[in-house]
Design an enzyme around this catalytic site. Sequence first.
Site, short mmCIF file in Angstrom:
data_model
loop_
_atom_site.label_atom_id
_atom_site.label_comp_id
_atom_site.label_asym_id
_atom_site.label_seq_id
_atom_site.Cartn_x
_atom_site.Cartn_y
_atom_site.Cartn_z
N CYS A 23 -15.03 30.39 31.07
CA CYS A 23 -14.82 29.35 32.10
C CYS A 23 -13.84 29.79 33.19
O CYS A 23 -13.75 29.14 34.22
CB CYS A 23 -14.31 28.07 31.46
SG CYS A 23 -15.60 27.24 30.53
N1 COA Z 1 -22.10 10.23 20.13
C1 COA Z 1 -21.43 9.38 19.32
N2 COA Z 1 -20.41 9.75 18.53
C2 COA Z 1 -20.04 11.06 18.56
C3 COA Z 1 -20.71 11.99 19.36
C4 COA Z 1 -21.76 11.55 20.17
N3 COA Z 1 -22.45 12.38 20.97
N4 COA Z 1 -20.14 13.20 19.19
C5 COA Z 1 -19.15 13.04 18.28
N5 COA Z 1 -19.09 11.75 17.91
C6 COA Z 1 -18.18 11.13 16.94
C7 COA Z 1 -17.59 12.19 16.01
O1 COA Z 1 -18.43 12.44 14.94
C8 COA Z 1 -16.29 11.54 15.60
O2 COA Z 1 -16.55 10.58 14.61
P1 COA Z 1 -15.50 10.36 13.41
O3 COA Z 1 -14.24 9.90 14.06
O4 COA Z 1 -16.16 9.35 12.57
O5 COA Z 1 -15.35 11.70 12.75
C9 COA Z 1 -15.86 10.77 16.85
O6 COA Z 1 -17.06 10.59 17.64
C10 COA Z 1 -14.85 11.54 17.67
O7 COA Z 1 -15.34 12.89 17.86
P2 COA Z 1 -14.47 14.03 18.50
O8 COA Z 1 -15.26 15.30 18.51
O9 COA Z 1 -13.13 14.07 17.84
O10 COA Z 1 -14.33 13.46 20.00
P3 COA Z 1 -13.32 13.88 21.11
O11 COA Z 1 -12.65 12.65 21.57
O12 COA Z 1 -12.47 15.05 20.76
O13 COA Z 1 -14.28 14.33 22.31
C11 COA Z 1 -14.96 16.40 23.35
C12 COA Z 1 -15.11 15.46 22.14
C13 COA Z 1 -15.81 17.64 23.10
C14 COA Z 1 -15.46 15.68 24.58
C15 COA Z 1 -13.49 16.77 23.55
O14 COA Z 1 -12.93 17.20 22.33
C16 COA Z 1 -13.26 17.84 24.56
O15 COA Z 1 -13.60 17.70 25.71
N6 COA Z 1 -12.58 18.94 24.15
C17 COA Z 1 -12.24 20.04 25.01
C18 COA Z 1 -13.46 20.60 25.57
C19 COA Z 1 -13.24 21.79 26.42
O16 COA Z 1 -12.51 21.78 27.37
N7 COA Z 1 -13.89 22.85 26.09
C20 COA Z 1 -13.87 23.96 26.89
C21 COA Z 1 -15.26 24.37 27.05
S1 COA Z 1 -15.35 25.44 28.35
#
Ligand code: COA
Length: 372
Positions: A156
Amino acid sequence: MGLAAITGTGVFTPAHVITNDELVTAFNAYADAFNVNNAADIAAGDVVAKDHSSSDFIVSASGIHQRYVVEKSGILDPQIMHPALPPRSDDQPSLMAEMALDACTKALAKAGRGGAEVDLIICAASNHERAYPAIAVEIQELLGARGFAFDMNVACSSATFGMQAAADMIRAGSARCAIVVSPEVCSAHLEWRDRDCHFIFGDVCTAAVLEPEEAAKGDHFRILSTRCATQFSNNIRNNDGFLRRAHGQMQDRRDMQFMQEGRRVFKEVLPLVVGHISDHLADAGAPPEGLKRLWLHQANKAMNDFIGRKVMGRTPTPAEQPNILQDYANTSSAGSVIAFSQHSADLIPGDLGLICSFGAGYSVGSVLVERG
Ligand code: COA
């Protein structure tokens, strides 16, 4: 040595849009079919049933509403779940070079330059369609450019690292008219069958023309300083490397697509980025209160809100810290350059801004610019 300047930018936006609702409908149909097909193993506890995704979750967790992709029918087909792109012969332009040609042509038009004036092309992206010949050399040929060209990959952060490399070469005199181009076909390395990440990425290509400031023909942004940093982490990873066959790993494995520990990335990257930007500004003698704009990497709205607050010491206005991720999703290295390209024309001479991208590696790159 004089300063380098960004004299033009261009964005290629693919024709196809996928909204969250379209994406979730396709994913849920895929999950239902998976659960039916694996009912016995799920009942026996050998396979985990797939839960539904939801548009509300996607918006609240990421801020993303839609994404552009180079091909949508395959992604939305529950039987396929990836872009369905016809293979191209070696005589045809590669997909990345084709996207790059569009973005480069727009950027060169802004800079008032023609392809024949370009003497350096850096194709800086988080994945390259082949190992060699470099995509950048193909772009050089398509543009009718001179000089030399090479590919680089810092995930990225590729575009900002590319800008530092190009700016350094301009300052050193080894290039006079450089393009940093970032064709990001993220849809091809995203795992659309994983609800934790299926909403994250989109496709795009950005290009930025860099020249010595004294050569700029019109409006430009002088590059006051650049800073790059890396720190190894496995929390964002893709194992689809060239040793795959040698390892006997040609099967459809999850780790051949993008994988991340989203929560850990969140926790670890945020302090890294805040510290990086704060140190860069301090060392450049540019206090944050003097910054007119922050063009951040476009992965997650909550991440950007946090970084903006910490860096500025207050909540920046949407105009001061523009997001484009609601429309484009995470476009890897191109995101901060889209934001810069679309939200910089109103700045006036003397205004300062900072482009910053971050991601796998970990890596962070920042470019401090002043409207010329
Ligand atoms: N729809 C519904 N629920 C979902 C889901 C979806 N598509 N994806 C995950 N969930 C659920 C999970 O299973 C979890 O459930 P639980 O609490 O029962 O275990 C809950 O939602 C929270 O999931 P989580 O993965 O912890 O969400 P989050 O708030 O961390 O958001 C991201 C996920 C990926 C958006 C976030 O972590 C993020 O942006 N991280 C950094 C990403 C980044 O910058 N990456 C660099 C790439 S270049």
